[in-house]
Design an enzyme around this catalytic site. Structure first.
Site, PDB file in Angstrom:
ATOM      1  N   ALA A  14       0.776  -1.144   0.020  1.00 43.99           N
ATOM      2  CA  ALA A  14       0.085  -0.100  -0.059  1.00 43.99           C
ATOM      3  C   ALA A  14       0.860   1.187  -0.252  1.00 43.99           C
ATOM      4  CB  ALA A  14      -1.019  -0.083   1.121  1.00 43.99           C
ATOM      5  N   TRP A  17       2.799   3.800  -5.267  1.00 40.44           N
ATOM      6  CA  TRP A  17       2.307   3.259  -6.611  1.00 40.44           C
ATOM      7  C   TRP A  17       1.306   2.176  -6.302  1.00 40.44           C
ATOM      8  CZ3 TRP A  17       0.874   3.229 -10.957  1.00 40.44           C
ATOM      9  CH2 TRP A  17       1.039   2.392 -12.050  1.00 40.44           C
ATOM     10  N   ARG A  37       1.127  -3.432   5.117  1.00 35.66           N
ATOM     11  CA  ARG A  37       1.891  -4.022   6.397  1.00 35.66           C
ATOM     12  C   ARG A  37       1.486  -3.754   7.528  1.00 35.66           C
ATOM     13  NH1 ARG A  37       6.511  -2.253   8.574  1.00 35.66           N
ATOM     14  NH2 ARG A  37       6.514  -0.568   6.937  1.00 35.66           N
ATOM     15  N   ARG A  38       1.047  -2.472   7.670  1.00 38.24           N
ATOM     16  CA  ARG A  38       0.892  -1.799   8.936  1.00 38.24           C
ATOM     17  C   ARG A  38      -0.800  -1.788   9.104  1.00 38.24           C
ATOM     18  NH1 ARG A  38       3.425   3.719   9.331  1.00 38.24           N
ATOM     19  NH2 ARG A  38       3.505   3.481   7.061  1.00 38.24           N
ATOM     20  N   LYS A 196      16.187   2.416 -15.976  1.00 36.18           N
ATOM     21  CA  LYS A 196      15.799   3.759 -16.017  1.00 36.18           C
ATOM     22  C   LYS A 196      16.089   4.514 -14.642  1.00 36.18           C
ATOM     23  CE  LYS A 196      11.793   3.283 -14.040  1.00 36.18           C
ATOM     24  NZ  LYS A 196      11.100   4.005 -12.929  1.00 36.18           N
ATOM     25  N   THR A 253      11.057   9.364 -15.872  1.00 32.87           N
ATOM     26  CA  THR A 253      11.726   9.158 -14.652  1.00 32.87           C
ATOM     27  C   THR A 253      12.760  10.069 -14.580  1.00 32.87           C
ATOM     28  OG1 THR A 253      11.146   6.887 -14.609  1.00 32.87           O
ATOM     29  CG2 THR A 253      12.614   7.506 -13.029  1.00 32.87           C
ATOM     30  N   ASN A 261      13.946   8.655  -7.698  1.00 39.48           N
ATOM     31  CA  ASN A 261      15.204   8.453  -8.145  1.00 39.48           C
ATOM     32  C   ASN A 261      16.077   9.601  -8.692  1.00 39.48           C
ATOM     33  OD1 ASN A 261      15.934   5.599  -8.143  1.00 39.48           O
ATOM     34  ND2 ASN A 261      13.894   5.433  -8.938  1.00 39.48           N
ATOM     35  N   GLU A 287      14.661   3.082  -5.684  1.00 40.05           N
ATOM     36  CA  GLU A 287      15.393   1.662  -6.188  1.00 40.05           C
ATOM     37  C   GLU A 287      16.640   1.852  -7.011  1.00 40.05           C
ATOM     38  OE1 GLU A 287      14.001  -1.253  -5.626  1.00 40.05           O
ATOM     39  OE2 GLU A 287      11.843  -1.013  -5.687  1.00 40.05           O
TER      40      GLU A 287
END
Length: 339
Positions: A14, A17, A37-38, A196, A253, A261, A287
Site C-alpha cells: 500500500a 504506486w 503491512r501496518r 531507467k 523518470t 530516483n 530503487e
C-alpha cells in the site's frame, strides 16, 4: 483466458504506486483488496477512503477495501498484484506463496534486479511461487504514481509471455485516464523499467551539480543506448526500448521532480551524503541506489559496457565525488555513436 476474466484483484503493498494501481483497477470496475503491512494504514484506507501517508489528498473508490491480513487479501483473487520493493519481493512472496490462488495471475509492479541472484522480478516470482512464465505479468512504462492518481492521462505496458493473459489485464485496468498496451517481451520491458532508475539518478546528480538540458539529453540518450545493449544481450526485442517501457519510462523518470530516483540523485549532486539523502526520502525507496549494483553485476556477467551505470555505482557505493563523474564519462575513449 477471456478478456473479462479478472473481476477481483488483490494488491499486496500500500505504498504510493500500489495504492495508485489499486485505484486504477477500482476505477476500471474491479473489486480490489489492498494489503498494507501496518494495520493502521489499512484501517485508514478502509474507514476513511484514502491513504493519508502515501497518497494524501486522493480519495479512493468505494470498491477498494483494505486489510493487514494477506490471506484475507488474496482469497478468491483472479489476479494478485505484487507492489513491494524489488529487494524485499523474495522474502515477502515466500511468506505469501501458500496463500496464492492456484490460477491467479501474478503481476509485478516492482522494477529492479535482485542483488545476489541478479534475477529480474518476474524470474523471482516464477522461482519462489513455482509457477510457469505464462502466469506472470509485469506493469511498466511511465508510472509516476501521483500524476496517475490525479487522473492525468498516461499510457503503460502490460508485459506477459501469455498474450491472452496480458489482454485480460489490459481490460482489467483500462480507464478514461489510464491506457495500457500489451507486449510479450517481458525481458525488454523489465530491463527498461529497472535500468531507467539508475539513469534517473545520474540525471539528478547532474542537476544537483548545476548542469543543464544538453547534459540531461546526453545522459538520457546514452542511457537508453546502454539499457538497450543490456536488454539485447539478455534476449530482448530492440524495438521495446523505443516504446513506453524504454524511452517513455526513461524520459518521465529522468525529467520529473516526482521521480524519487531523480530527486535522490539531485540531493547527492548538491553534496548530501547517501545517509542524508535517504533521511530526506522519508521511507520512500529510490530503487536505483541498490539496482545500480545488481545491474552493474549483470552487465559484467554478459560483457556489456554500461558507463553511466558504473559511474552511478561509484558515487553511491565507492565514494566517488559526484563532481568527478562528468570527467569519468567524458574521458572515455572516443568512438562512433552507433558502434
Amino acid at each position: 483466458m477471456t478478456a473479462d476474466a479478472i473481476g477481483r484483484v488483490a494488491v499486496l503493498g500500500a505504498g504510493s504506486w500500489g495504492t495508485t494501481f489499486a485505484k486504477v483497477l477500482a476505477d476500471a470496475g474491479r473489486d480490489v483488496v489492498l494489503w498494507a503491512r501496518r494495520p493502521e494504514v489499512a484501517a485508514t484506507i478502509r474507514d476513511e477512503g484514502h491513504n493519508a501517508e502515501y497518497l494524501p489528498g486522493i480519495p479512493l473508490p468505494a470498491n477498494i477495501t483494505a486489510t493487514a491480513d494477506p490471506a484475507e487479501a488474496v482469497a478468491g483473487a483472479d489476479a494478485v498484484v505484487l507492489a513491494v520493493p524489488s529487494q524485499t519481493l523474495r522474502a515477502n512472496l515466500a511468506g505469501w506463496r501458500d496463500l496464492l490462488p492456484s490460477t491467479a495471475t501474478l503481476v509485478s509492479l516492482a522494477k529492479g534486479v535482485e542483488l545476489g541472484s541478479l534475477e529480474r522480478m518476474s524470474e523471482v516470482i516464477r522461482e519462489v511461487a513455482e509457477v510457469d512464465e505464462a502466469r506472470v505479468a509485469v506493469v511498466t512504462g511511465p508510472n509516476l504514481a501521483r500524476e496517475i492518481a490525479e487522473e492525468q492521462p498516461t499510457a503503460t505496458v502490460i508485459a506477459c509471455a501469455d498474450h491472452d493473459r496480458a489482454v485480460a489485464l489490459q481490460h482489467a485496468c483500462s480507464t478514461h485516464y489510464f491506457r495500457p498496451y500489451t507486449n510479450t517481451d517481458v525481458v525488454g520491458c523489465e530491463i527498461g523499467g529497472t535500468c531507467k532508475n539508475v539513469i534517473a539518478l545520474a540525471c539528478g546528480l547532474a542537476s544537483g551539480l548545476g548542469y543543464g538540458n544538453n547534459t540531461m539529453a546526453t545522459l538520457i540518450t546514452r542511457g537508453l543506448a546502454e539499457i538497450s545493449r543490456l536488454g539485447v544481450a539478455l534476449g530482448a526485442d530492440p524495438l521495446t526500448f523505443a516504446g513506453l517501457a524504454g524511452l517513455g519510462d526513461l524520459v518521465a523518470t529522468c525529467a520529473s521532480p516526482l521521480s524519487r530516483n531523480r530527486t535522490f540523485g539531485e540531493r547527492l549532486g548538491r553534496g548530501e551524503s547517501l545517509r542524508e539523502a535517504q533521511e530526506h526520502a522519508h521511507g520512500q525507496v529510490a530503487e536505483g541506489v541498490k539496482s545500480c549494483a545488481s545491474i552493474r553485476a549483470l552487465a559484467g556477467r554478459h560483457g556489456v559496457d554500461m558507463p553511466i551505470t558504473n559511474a552511478v555505482y561509484q558515487v553511491c557505493h565507492e565514494g566517488l565525488d559526484p563532481r568527478l563523474m562528468p570527467g569519468e564519462l567524458l574521458g572515455r575513449a572516443r568512438k562512433a555513436e552507433f558502434a
